[in-house]
Design an enzyme around this catalytic site. Structure first.
Site, PDB file in Angstrom:
ATOM      1  N   PRO A 211       0.817  -1.215   0.000  1.00  0.00           N
ATOM      2  CG  PRO A 211      -0.845  -1.565   1.609  1.00  0.00           C
ATOM      3  CD  PRO A 211       0.478  -2.109   1.119  1.00  0.00           C
TER       4      PRO A 211
ATOM      5  CD  GLU B 282      -0.305  -7.335  10.456  1.00  0.00           C
ATOM      6  OE1 GLU B 282      -0.422  -6.167  10.043  1.00  0.00           O
ATOM      7  OE2 GLU B 282      -1.272  -8.101  10.612  1.00  0.00           O
TER       8      GLU B 282
ATOM      9  NE  ARG C 209      -5.055  -7.195 -22.068  1.00  0.00           N
ATOM     10  CZ  ARG C 209      -5.600  -6.324 -22.906  1.00  0.00           C
ATOM     11  NH1 ARG C 209      -5.078  -5.124 -23.017  1.00  0.00           N
ATOM     12  NH2 ARG C 209      -6.645  -6.635 -23.620  1.00  0.00           N
TER      13      ARG C 209
ATOM     14  CG  ASP D  49      -7.374  -2.714 -25.014  1.00  0.00           C
ATOM     15  OD1 ASP D  49      -8.497  -2.944 -25.481  1.00  0.00           O
ATOM     16  OD2 ASP D  49      -6.516  -3.588 -24.797  1.00  0.00           O
TER      17      ASP D  49
END
Ligand code: SAH
Length: 255
Positions: free
Chosen positions: A93, A120, A158, A173
Protein backbone atom coordinates in the site's frame (compact mmCIF):
# COMPACT_ATOMS: atom_id res chain seq x y z
CA UNK A 1 11.78 -10.32 -20.54
CA UNK A 2 12.09 -12.15 -17.28
CA UNK A 3 10.14 -11.82 -14.05
CA UNK A 4 11.17 -13.63 -10.88
CA UNK A 5 8.35 -13.81 -8.34
CA UNK A 6 9.12 -14.30 -4.65
CA UNK A 7 6.04 -15.81 -3.05
CA UNK A 8 5.10 -18.09 -0.16
CA UNK A 9 2.29 -19.41 -2.40
CA UNK A 10 3.78 -20.27 -5.82
CA UNK A 11 0.88 -22.67 -6.43
CA UNK A 12 -1.42 -19.66 -6.86
CA UNK A 13 0.34 -18.83 -10.12
CA UNK A 14 -0.11 -22.15 -11.98
CA UNK A 15 -3.71 -21.60 -13.19
CA UNK A 16 -3.02 -17.92 -13.85
CA UNK A 17 -0.07 -18.74 -16.12
CA UNK A 18 -2.00 -21.47 -17.97
CA UNK A 19 -5.19 -19.58 -18.97
CA UNK A 20 -6.32 -17.03 -21.50
CA UNK A 21 -4.61 -15.10 -24.28
CA UNK A 22 -1.57 -14.35 -22.16
CA UNK A 23 -0.82 -18.08 -21.77
CA UNK A 24 1.14 -18.07 -25.02
CA UNK A 25 3.39 -15.25 -23.81
CA UNK A 26 4.32 -17.29 -20.74
CA UNK A 27 4.52 -20.63 -22.56
CA UNK A 28 6.76 -19.31 -25.34
CA UNK A 29 9.06 -17.56 -22.89
CA UNK A 30 8.26 -14.16 -24.37
CA UNK A 31 7.45 -13.27 -20.77
CA UNK A 32 9.43 -15.67 -18.58
CA UNK A 33 8.05 -16.17 -15.09
CA UNK A 34 10.19 -17.93 -12.46
CA UNK A 35 8.65 -18.68 -9.09
CA UNK A 36 10.70 -18.66 -5.90
CA UNK A 37 9.55 -19.69 -2.44
CA UNK A 38 11.51 -18.06 0.40
CA UNK A 39 10.75 -21.17 2.46
CA UNK A 40 13.23 -23.06 0.25
CA UNK A 41 15.88 -20.62 1.46
CA UNK A 42 14.95 -20.70 5.14
CA UNK A 43 16.99 -22.49 7.78
CA UNK A 44 16.16 -25.10 10.40
CA UNK A 45 13.77 -27.99 10.51
CA UNK A 46 10.75 -25.71 10.40
CA UNK A 47 12.08 -23.56 7.54
CA UNK A 48 10.69 -20.54 9.26
CA UNK A 49 9.95 -17.47 7.11
CA UNK A 50 7.96 -15.31 9.54
CA UNK A 51 8.16 -14.26 13.17
CA UNK A 52 6.35 -12.09 15.71
CA UNK A 53 6.73 -8.30 15.41
CA UNK A 54 9.07 -6.50 17.80
CA UNK A 55 6.99 -4.22 19.99
CA UNK A 56 4.15 -6.70 20.06
CA UNK A 57 0.83 -6.47 18.34
CA UNK A 58 -1.06 -8.78 16.05
CA UNK A 59 0.18 -10.81 13.12
CA UNK A 60 3.54 -11.99 11.84
CA UNK A 61 6.29 -10.34 9.80
CA UNK A 62 8.26 -11.84 6.90
CA UNK A 63 11.86 -12.33 8.06
CA UNK A 64 14.68 -10.57 6.21
CA UNK A 65 17.18 -13.45 6.03
CA UNK A 66 15.19 -16.00 3.96
CA UNK A 67 14.27 -13.18 1.58
CA UNK A 68 17.90 -12.07 1.27
CA UNK A 69 19.00 -15.64 0.51
CA UNK A 70 16.20 -16.09 -1.98
CA UNK A 71 17.11 -12.83 -3.70
CA UNK A 72 20.79 -13.84 -3.87
CA UNK A 73 19.76 -17.10 -5.58
CA UNK A 74 17.67 -15.14 -8.08
CA UNK A 75 20.48 -12.69 -8.82
CA UNK A 76 22.86 -15.63 -9.40
CA UNK A 77 20.33 -17.39 -11.64
CA UNK A 78 19.73 -14.25 -13.68
CA UNK A 79 23.52 -13.94 -14.07
CA UNK A 80 23.18 -10.18 -14.24
CA UNK A 81 26.12 -7.99 -15.05
CA UNK A 82 27.27 -5.66 -12.27
CA UNK A 83 25.15 -2.48 -12.31
CA UNK A 84 22.51 -3.98 -14.62
CA UNK A 85 20.32 -5.65 -12.03
CA UNK A 86 16.60 -5.96 -12.63
CA UNK A 87 14.71 -3.80 -10.13
CA UNK A 88 13.24 -5.41 -7.03
CA UNK A 89 9.56 -4.50 -6.77
CA UNK A 90 7.66 -4.83 -3.50
CA UNK A 91 3.87 -4.82 -3.69
CA UNK A 92 2.62 -2.62 -0.88
CA UNK A 93 0.00 0.00 0.00
CA UNK A 94 3.03 2.32 0.39
CA UNK A 95 3.72 2.21 -3.35
CA UNK A 96 2.59 4.32 -6.26
CA UNK A 97 -0.65 3.02 -7.73
CA UNK A 98 -0.15 0.87 -10.84
CA UNK A 99 -1.33 2.59 -14.03
CA UNK A 100 -0.96 2.28 -17.80
CA UNK A 101 2.18 4.41 -18.00
CA UNK A 102 3.91 2.23 -15.40
CA UNK A 103 2.78 -0.97 -17.17
CA UNK A 104 4.19 0.36 -20.46
CA UNK A 105 7.46 1.06 -18.67
CA UNK A 106 7.65 -2.49 -17.30
CA UNK A 107 6.67 -3.99 -20.65
CA UNK A 108 9.60 -2.30 -22.38
CA UNK A 109 12.19 -3.22 -19.74
CA UNK A 110 14.28 -6.26 -18.82
CA UNK A 111 11.70 -7.48 -16.32
CA UNK A 112 11.92 -7.37 -12.56
CA UNK A 113 12.01 -9.33 -9.34
CA UNK A 114 8.53 -9.16 -7.80
CA UNK A 115 8.24 -9.59 -4.03
CA UNK A 116 4.82 -10.59 -2.74
CA UNK A 117 4.35 -9.68 0.91
CA UNK A 118 2.20 -11.71 3.31
CA UNK A 119 1.09 -11.36 6.94
CA UNK A 120 1.72 -7.82 8.27
CA UNK A 121 4.39 -7.28 5.64
CA UNK A 122 8.17 -7.52 5.26
CA UNK A 123 10.91 -6.64 7.80
CA UNK A 124 11.69 -2.99 7.04
CA UNK A 125 15.45 -3.64 7.07
CA UNK A 126 15.11 -5.89 4.01
CA UNK A 127 13.01 -3.22 2.26
CA UNK A 128 15.57 -0.50 3.03
CA UNK A 129 18.46 -2.66 1.84
CA UNK A 130 17.05 -4.20 -1.33
CA UNK A 131 13.72 -2.85 -2.61
CA UNK A 132 13.98 -0.44 -5.55
CA UNK A 133 10.33 0.42 -6.08
CA UNK A 134 7.03 -0.19 -4.31
CA UNK A 135 3.82 -0.70 -6.27
CA UNK A 136 0.24 -0.56 -4.98
CA UNK A 137 -2.94 -1.83 -6.62
CA UNK A 138 -5.04 0.81 -4.89
CA UNK A 139 -6.22 2.12 -1.57
CA UNK A 140 -7.33 -1.17 -0.05
CA UNK A 141 -5.54 -3.99 1.74
CA UNK A 142 -4.93 -7.40 0.16
CA UNK A 143 -3.89 -10.47 2.13
CA UNK A 144 -0.82 -10.85 -0.05
CA UNK A 145 1.05 -9.33 -2.97
CA UNK A 146 0.30 -12.26 -5.31
CA UNK A 147 -2.80 -10.73 -6.89
CA UNK A 148 -0.90 -7.49 -7.43
CA UNK A 149 1.96 -9.43 -9.07
CA UNK A 150 -0.53 -11.21 -11.35
CA UNK A 151 -2.13 -7.88 -12.25
CA UNK A 152 1.24 -6.48 -13.29
CA UNK A 153 2.27 -9.64 -15.21
CA UNK A 154 -1.07 -9.82 -17.02
CA UNK A 155 -1.04 -6.17 -18.07
CA UNK A 156 2.58 -6.46 -19.25
CA UNK A 157 2.01 -9.73 -21.14
CA UNK A 158 -0.94 -8.41 -23.16
CA UNK A 159 1.21 -5.53 -24.43
CA UNK A 160 3.80 -7.89 -25.92
CA UNK A 161 3.69 -8.19 -29.71
CA UNK A 162 1.65 -11.17 -30.93
CA UNK A 163 0.02 -11.96 -27.59
CA UNK A 164 -3.45 -10.66 -28.43
CA UNK A 165 -5.05 -12.35 -31.43
CA UNK A 166 -5.24 -9.05 -33.27
CA UNK A 167 -2.05 -7.08 -32.78
CA UNK A 168 -3.91 -3.77 -33.05
CA UNK A 169 -6.28 -4.75 -30.31
CA UNK A 170 -4.45 -3.23 -27.36
CA UNK A 171 -3.84 -0.04 -29.32
CA UNK A 172 -7.57 0.57 -29.15
CA UNK A 173 -7.88 -0.27 -25.48
CA UNK A 174 -8.47 2.29 -22.76
CA UNK A 175 -5.64 4.57 -21.56
CA UNK A 176 -3.40 4.29 -24.65
CA UNK A 177 -1.74 7.72 -24.92
CA UNK A 178 -0.40 6.89 -28.40
CA UNK A 179 -4.03 6.85 -29.55
CA UNK A 180 -5.82 9.34 -27.29
CA UNK A 181 -5.59 8.01 -23.73
CA UNK A 182 -9.38 7.86 -23.55
CA UNK A 183 -11.61 5.05 -22.31
CA UNK A 184 -12.72 2.37 -24.78
CA UNK A 185 -16.06 2.57 -26.58
CA UNK A 186 -18.94 0.17 -25.75
CA UNK A 187 -18.99 -3.19 -27.57
CA UNK A 188 -21.91 -5.26 -28.91
CA UNK A 189 -22.17 -8.76 -30.35
CA UNK A 190 -24.85 -11.12 -31.69
CA UNK A 191 -27.80 -11.42 -31.54
CA UNK A 192 -28.88 -8.13 -33.10
CA UNK A 193 -31.93 -8.08 -30.82
CA UNK A 194 -31.58 -9.13 -27.18
CA UNK A 195 -34.52 -8.81 -24.79
CA UNK A 196 -36.01 -6.15 -27.05
CA UNK A 197 -32.77 -4.16 -27.16
CA UNK A 198 -31.04 -3.38 -30.45
CA UNK A 199 -27.54 -2.36 -31.48
CA UNK A 200 -26.53 1.23 -32.39
CA UNK A 201 -27.29 1.69 -36.10
CA UNK A 202 -23.82 2.87 -37.24
CA UNK A 203 -22.32 -0.48 -36.15
CA UNK A 204 -24.71 -2.29 -38.51
CA UNK A 205 -24.22 0.17 -41.39
CA UNK A 206 -21.14 -1.47 -42.91
CA UNK A 207 -19.72 2.04 -43.51
CA UNK A 208 -16.18 2.10 -42.16
CA UNK A 209 -16.02 5.88 -41.71
CA UNK A 210 -19.39 5.99 -39.99
CA UNK A 211 -18.39 3.19 -37.63
CA UNK A 212 -15.08 4.89 -36.82
CA UNK A 213 -16.84 8.21 -36.11
CA UNK A 214 -19.38 6.49 -33.86
CA UNK A 215 -16.60 4.73 -31.93
CA UNK A 216 -14.63 7.94 -31.56
CA UNK A 217 -17.74 9.78 -30.35
CA UNK A 218 -18.42 7.05 -27.80
CA UNK A 219 -14.85 7.13 -26.49
CA UNK A 220 -15.25 10.86 -25.98
CA UNK A 221 -18.66 10.60 -24.30
CA UNK A 222 -17.78 7.68 -22.03
CA UNK A 223 -14.58 9.44 -20.95
CA UNK A 224 -16.31 12.82 -20.43
CA UNK A 225 -18.89 11.12 -18.24
CA UNK A 226 -16.69 8.75 -16.21
CA UNK A 227 -13.14 10.15 -16.33
CA UNK A 228 -13.09 13.86 -17.26
CA UNK A 229 -9.47 13.96 -16.04
CA UNK A 230 -8.44 11.69 -18.95
CA UNK A 231 -10.25 13.95 -21.43
CA UNK A 232 -8.40 16.98 -20.04
CA UNK A 233 -5.07 15.16 -20.42
CA UNK A 234 -5.92 14.27 -24.04
CA UNK A 235 -6.73 17.95 -24.69
CA UNK A 236 -3.38 18.95 -23.23
CA UNK A 237 -1.67 16.50 -25.62
CA UNK A 238 -3.55 18.02 -28.57
CA UNK A 239 -5.46 14.80 -29.26
CA UNK A 240 -8.97 16.31 -29.21
CA UNK A 241 -9.94 17.67 -32.62
CA UNK A 242 -12.43 20.40 -33.49
CA UNK A 243 -14.94 17.75 -34.56
CA UNK A 244 -14.45 16.08 -31.17
CA UNK A 245 -15.08 19.38 -29.34
CA UNK A 246 -18.23 19.94 -31.39
CA UNK A 247 -19.54 16.51 -30.49
CA UNK A 248 -18.82 17.14 -26.81
CA UNK A 249 -20.53 20.55 -26.93
CA UNK A 250 -23.59 19.04 -28.63
CA UNK A 251 -23.74 16.25 -26.05
CA UNK A 252 -23.17 18.34 -22.92
CA UNK A 253 -26.82 18.04 -21.92
CA UNK A 254 -26.55 14.23 -22.04
CA UNK A 255 -23.49 13.96 -19.81
N1 SAH B 1 0.07 -4.26 7.32
C1 SAH B 1 0.01 -3.82 5.95
C2 SAH B 1 -0.80 -4.76 5.08
C3 SAH B 1 -0.19 -6.10 4.90
S1 SAH B 1 -1.10 -7.07 3.78
C4 SAH B 1 -0.66 -2.45 5.91
O1 SAH B 1 -1.57 -2.21 6.69
O2 SAH B 1 -0.29 -1.64 5.06
C5 SAH B 1 0.07 -8.28 3.26
C6 SAH B 1 0.75 -8.00 1.92
O3 SAH B 1 -0.24 -7.84 0.91
C7 SAH B 1 1.59 -6.76 1.84
O4 SAH B 1 2.88 -6.96 2.38
C8 SAH B 1 1.63 -6.49 0.36
O5 SAH B 1 2.64 -7.25 -0.29
C9 SAH B 1 0.27 -7.00 -0.11
N2 SAH B 1 -0.67 -5.88 -0.31
C10 SAH B 1 -1.67 -5.51 0.53
N3 SAH B 1 -2.36 -4.48 0.04
C11 SAH B 1 -1.81 -4.17 -1.15
C12 SAH B 1 -2.08 -3.19 -2.14
N4 SAH B 1 -3.06 -2.29 -2.00
N5 SAH B 1 -1.32 -3.19 -3.25
C13 SAH B 1 -0.31 -4.07 -3.40
N6 SAH B 1 -0.01 -5.02 -2.50
C14 SAH B 1 -0.74 -5.08 -1.37
Amino acid sequence: MRFDVITLFPELFAPFLACGVTRRAYASGQVQVHLWNPRDHAEGNYRRVDDRPFGGGPGMVMMAEPLARCLAAIRADRAEAEGAQAPLVLFSPVGRRLDHAAVQGWSAGVGAVLLCGRYEGVDQRFIDAHVDVQVSLGDFVLSGGEIAAMALLDAVARLQPGVLHDDDSHQLDSFNPALDGLLDCPHYTRPEQWQGLGVPAPLLSGHHAQIERWRRDQRLLVTARHRPDLLEAARARGQITRADEELLARSRALL
